[in-house]
Write a protein that holds these residues in place. Sequence first.
Motif, PDB file in Angstrom:
ATOM      1  N   ASP A  44     -24.916   4.028   5.670  1.00  0.00           N
ATOM      2  CA  ASP A  44     -26.054   4.398   6.226  1.00  0.00           C
ATOM      3  C   ASP A  44     -26.254   5.796   6.815  1.00  0.00           C
ATOM      4  OD1 ASP A  44     -26.966   1.613   6.649  1.00  0.00           O
ATOM      5  OD2 ASP A  44     -25.788   1.163   8.485  1.00  0.00           O
ATOM      6  N   ASP A  45     -25.153   6.362   7.099  1.00  0.00           N
ATOM      7  CA  ASP A  45     -25.163   7.808   7.327  1.00  0.00           C
ATOM      8  C   ASP A  45     -25.621   8.610   5.947  1.00  0.00           C
ATOM      9  OD1 ASP A  45     -22.879   6.488   8.723  1.00  0.00           O
ATOM     10  OD2 ASP A  45     -22.945   8.542   9.779  1.00  0.00           O
ATOM     11  N   ILE A  46     -25.296   8.263   4.958  1.00  0.00           N
ATOM     12  CA  ILE A  46     -25.576   9.023   3.844  1.00  0.00           C
ATOM     13  C   ILE A  46     -27.078   8.827   3.565  1.00  0.00           C
ATOM     14  CG2 ILE A  46     -25.418   8.984   1.290  1.00  0.00           C
ATOM     15  CD1 ILE A  46     -22.483   7.975   1.250  1.00  0.00           C
ATOM     16  N   ARG A  47     -27.663   7.833   3.491  1.00  0.00           N
ATOM     17  CA  ARG A  47     -28.977   7.426   3.431  1.00  0.00           C
ATOM     18  C   ARG A  47     -30.115   7.795   4.590  1.00  0.00           C
ATOM     19  NH1 ARG A  47     -30.740   3.229   0.015  1.00  0.00           N
ATOM     20  NH2 ARG A  47     -29.276   2.341  -1.131  1.00  0.00           N
ATOM     21  N   VAL A  48     -29.478   8.020   5.620  1.00  0.00           N
ATOM     22  CA  VAL A  48     -30.332   8.437   6.765  1.00  0.00           C
ATOM     23  C   VAL A  48     -30.295  10.017   7.008  1.00  0.00           C
ATOM     24  CG1 VAL A  48     -28.812   8.354   8.643  1.00  0.00           C
ATOM     25  CG2 VAL A  48     -30.988   7.952   9.142  1.00  0.00           C
ATOM     26  N   CYS A  49     -29.209  10.571   6.568  1.00  0.00           N
ATOM     27  CA  CYS A  49     -29.107  11.882   6.675  1.00  0.00           C
ATOM     28  C   CYS A  49     -30.001  12.769   5.203  1.00  0.00           C
ATOM     29  CB  CYS A  49     -27.603  12.613   6.442  1.00  0.00           C
ATOM     30  SG  CYS A  49     -26.895  12.480   7.819  1.00  0.00           S
ATOM     31  N   ALA A  50     -29.947  11.868   4.156  1.00  0.00           N
ATOM     32  CA  ALA A  50     -30.708  12.363   3.033  1.00  0.00           C
ATOM     33  C   ALA A  50     -32.204  12.292   3.375  1.00  0.00           C
ATOM     34  CB  ALA A  50     -30.545  11.319   1.726  1.00  0.00           C
ATOM     35  N   ALA A  51     -32.785  11.304   4.145  1.00  0.00           N
ATOM     36  CA  ALA A  51     -34.052  11.101   4.329  1.00  0.00           C
ATOM     37  C   ALA A  51     -34.264  12.143   5.469  1.00  0.00           C
ATOM     38  CB  ALA A  51     -34.221   9.844   4.914  1.00  0.00           C
ATOM     39  N   ALA A  52     -33.701  12.392   6.276  1.00  0.00           N
ATOM     40  CA  ALA A  52     -33.855  13.435   7.612  1.00  0.00           C
ATOM     41  C   ALA A  52     -33.584  14.842   7.421  1.00  0.00           C
ATOM     42  CB  ALA A  52     -32.885  13.063   8.675  1.00  0.00           C
ATOM     43  N   ALA A  53     -33.000  15.206   6.360  1.00  0.00           N
ATOM     44  CA  ALA A  53     -32.711  16.447   5.878  1.00  0.00           C
ATOM     45  C   ALA A  53     -33.772  17.246   5.715  1.00  0.00           C
ATOM     46  CB  ALA A  53     -31.520  16.680   4.763  1.00  0.00           C
ATOM     47  N   PRO A  54     -34.787  16.716   4.874  1.00  0.00           N
ATOM     48  CA  PRO A  54     -35.852  17.792   4.560  1.00  0.00           C
ATOM     49  C   PRO A  54     -36.897  17.852   5.724  1.00  0.00           C
ATOM     50  CG  PRO A  54     -35.785  15.825   3.033  1.00  0.00           C
ATOM     51  CD  PRO A  54     -34.734  15.565   4.225  1.00  0.00           C
ATOM     52  N   LEU A  55     -36.753  17.220   6.787  1.00  0.00           N
ATOM     53  CA  LEU A  55     -37.622  17.175   7.951  1.00  0.00           C
ATOM     54  C   LEU A  55     -37.150  18.226   8.991  1.00  0.00           C
ATOM     55  CD1 LEU A  55     -38.369  13.315   8.248  1.00  0.00           C
ATOM     56  CD2 LEU A  55     -39.582  14.913   7.131  1.00  0.00           C
ATOM     57  N   MET A  56     -35.960  18.700   8.991  1.00  0.00           N
ATOM     58  CA  MET A  56     -35.252  19.817   9.716  1.00  0.00           C
ATOM     59  C   MET A  56     -35.371  21.163   9.168  1.00  0.00           C
ATOM     60  SD  MET A  56     -32.323  17.350  11.404  1.00  0.00           S
ATOM     61  CE  MET A  56     -31.602  16.684   9.840  1.00  0.00           C
ATOM     62  N   PRO A  57     -35.769  22.165  10.017  1.00  0.00           N
ATOM     63  CA  PRO A  57     -35.514  23.487   9.531  1.00  0.00           C
ATOM     64  C   PRO A  57     -34.020  23.877   9.204  1.00  0.00           C
ATOM     65  CG  PRO A  57     -35.996  23.553  11.920  1.00  0.00           C
ATOM     66  CD  PRO A  57     -35.961  21.906  11.325  1.00  0.00           C
ATOM     67  N   ARG A  58     -33.908  24.813   8.350  1.00  0.00           N
ATOM     68  CA  ARG A  58     -32.488  25.274   8.350  1.00  0.00           C
ATOM     69  C   ARG A  58     -31.997  26.013   9.641  1.00  0.00           C
ATOM     70  NH1 ARG A  58     -30.809  27.883   2.743  1.00  0.00           N
ATOM     71  NH2 ARG A  58     -31.614  26.327   1.211  1.00  0.00           N
ATOM     72  N   GLY A  59     -30.687  25.756   9.844  1.00  0.00           N
ATOM     73  CA  GLY A  59     -30.123  26.369  11.194  1.00  0.00           C
ATOM     74  C   GLY A  59     -30.323  25.682  12.047  1.00  0.00           C
ATOM     75  N   ALA A  60     -31.006  24.305  12.332  1.00  0.00           N
ATOM     76  CA  ALA A  60     -31.379  23.558  13.533  1.00  0.00           C
ATOM     77  C   ALA A  60     -30.019  22.818  13.629  1.00  0.00           C
ATOM     78  CB  ALA A  60     -32.416  22.486  13.255  1.00  0.00           C
ATOM     79  N   THR A  61     -30.066  22.727  15.152  1.00  0.00           N
ATOM     80  CA  THR A  61     -28.667  21.873  15.669  1.00  0.00           C
ATOM     81  C   THR A  61     -29.128  20.397  15.736  1.00  0.00           C
ATOM     82  OG1 THR A  61     -29.618  22.295  17.893  1.00  0.00           O
ATOM     83  CG2 THR A  61     -27.625  23.743  17.040  1.00  0.00           C
ATOM     84  N   VAL A  62     -28.045  19.812  15.044  1.00  0.00           N
ATOM     85  CA  VAL A  62     -28.366  18.272  14.849  1.00  0.00           C
ATOM     86  C   VAL A  62     -27.045  17.402  15.333  1.00  0.00           C
ATOM     87  CG1 VAL A  62     -28.184  18.400  12.440  1.00  0.00           C
ATOM     88  CG2 VAL A  62     -29.083  16.268  13.448  1.00  0.00           C
ATOM     89  N   THR A  63     -27.201  16.482  16.161  1.00  0.00           N
ATOM     90  CA  THR A  63     -26.245  15.547  16.297  1.00  0.00           C
ATOM     91  C   THR A  63     -26.656  14.044  15.719  1.00  0.00           C
ATOM     92  OG1 THR A  63     -24.393  14.954  17.688  1.00  0.00           O
ATOM     93  CG2 THR A  63     -26.805  14.459  18.711  1.00  0.00           C
TER      94      THR A  63
END
Lengths: 134, 427
Positions: free
Chosen positions: A48-67
């Motif tokens: 689940d972590d792998i899939r959701v991170c792969a989907a979410a990564a392009p929607l966040m700018p570089r350098g953004a903080t994320v938890t």
Amino acid sequence: MRETVAYIAAATVAAAMIGTIARRGGPYFARPATVYDHVARERHPTIDDIRVCAAAAPLMPRGATVTIIKPSEKPNDDTTHADTAVGLLPYQRVVAPGSGVRAEYVITIRGPLDDRSYRLVQSFAEGSLYTLQK
Amino acid sequence: MTTLLGLVAWLLLPLFGLWTWRIDFVRRLDAAARIAIAAAAGALVTGVVMFTMSILGIRWSHTTLFLILGIIAVAGIVAVARTRAESREVRSRNIVADIAIVLLLVLAAYAAVDARESSGDLHYFWGPKGVRFARAGGIDADFLRNRDFYSMHPDYPPLVPLLYAWSMVVSRRFAWWAAVLSGPLLLAGIAAVVRALGGKGALTVLTVVTLAQAMLVGYAAGAADPLLVFFEAIALAALAFVEDPRAQTTLAAIGLAGAVWTKIEGTTFAIAVIVALVSVRPREWKRAAIMAAPAAALVAAWTLYISVAGVLDMYAAAGRFPIHPEVLPRTLGLMGSAASYEAFWIPWIAPLLFVATGDWRRAAFPLLVAALTILAAIYFYIHAGDPAWWIASSAPRVLMTPVLALDIAASASTRSRSSPQVEPAAA
């Protein structure tokens, strides 16, 4: 004689190896999407972590903080989600839940975020991405 | 493409260890063994280069790493080319064994490619550390100091994250599948080394299938254990089978140095090897010291680094955790259960049978290593009040070291004094 015994022992272990592979369940010749697809009959939690991170990564700018959290685990957040995200989100700055940093983005696994200061960006099959309301 | 480039990074490693081919003994081994030994040396060289660059503040990049490692590769190629061509391929002595080994490696590769033996730790800390280091262009001390990520074991030895970072520098994105596939690749390296140095076809097959099953049961693909066992196999095989003193010392030194920089258990292994060696061959204490020196230097360098960085943790854990003698019986039971490897304890019974019916004195050194590493594992486990989860999650991997030592012991006990693995040098 020794050679024969060694081969019999090796063949038995090889048969056991095939048994171990088989017990982890099928499909046996389908290309896996993640490195954990067939490690057990039960779904490995990191998929689940792998899939959701792969989907979410392009929607966040570089350098953004994320938890990243799994709402069903609250309040005892499992830091392995954040640990895993460090490798999966190389261009964002992952912060652990409970670190005191109010992350610009929150990824949830299998459940909604119960925090009105964040709004939903997008939902995926395995979770959702939220962003901090300005 | 990322996976392919990530694998290329692993396949380039032998180029950085070509200097090992200047050793007469190594030069006369078959191609697979030569490549495996060069890969071990190359992995170590790559790690040391990246570590040194970090210390000196030289950022890792395509340019800097390819330049430095490229110079090392070219120097190795030139040195090998200048060496008298006296190598000879060893003719296959046991076609049945060779076919069996290839089939087992295919089975192991299938298990990895089909995502059946991937380590959870790959995504929990080995991979993330590699990614962070590659993105930072060096060992990221700030990241290691971050208490939020303490569970990633900040002071664990650096070689696997360094090699993962190297792989990411080559492939630009982290190649998770290449990390998983490094497991069977390293198993192939172990097979090549044990086959060439041990010279016993059927027992090499037993060693390969035992480790393949252990890696499968222990979910070792992508974790540090395949690399650790690879280095351990080189050290043990060198000390058990190689009679050329220079080759034995050099190969053992590579194996020990690689082991201590791969896992903390590698340091335990190195201590066990030196204690066993000095116990069995007391007159060789000077050579034992020489072969342990690079390992000691690397441990010292890493300990100094993590001390200065302020992340000294497990290396300074002595005395922090009390011993729980009451859990010893349960620990032994749980370890015994894990040791079955879902194969009826054959990986232990079979080599012990060969040792018992062979010349056990010739097997004394690897037998002692097996015993010491089992004792060390027990010692570590009884530091937990309830070791059940710890043993379940780690014992199949931890026990790969003694089971490998037993397989080496089996080969040693049935081995004649001559070295059948190489042909005489050409005149």
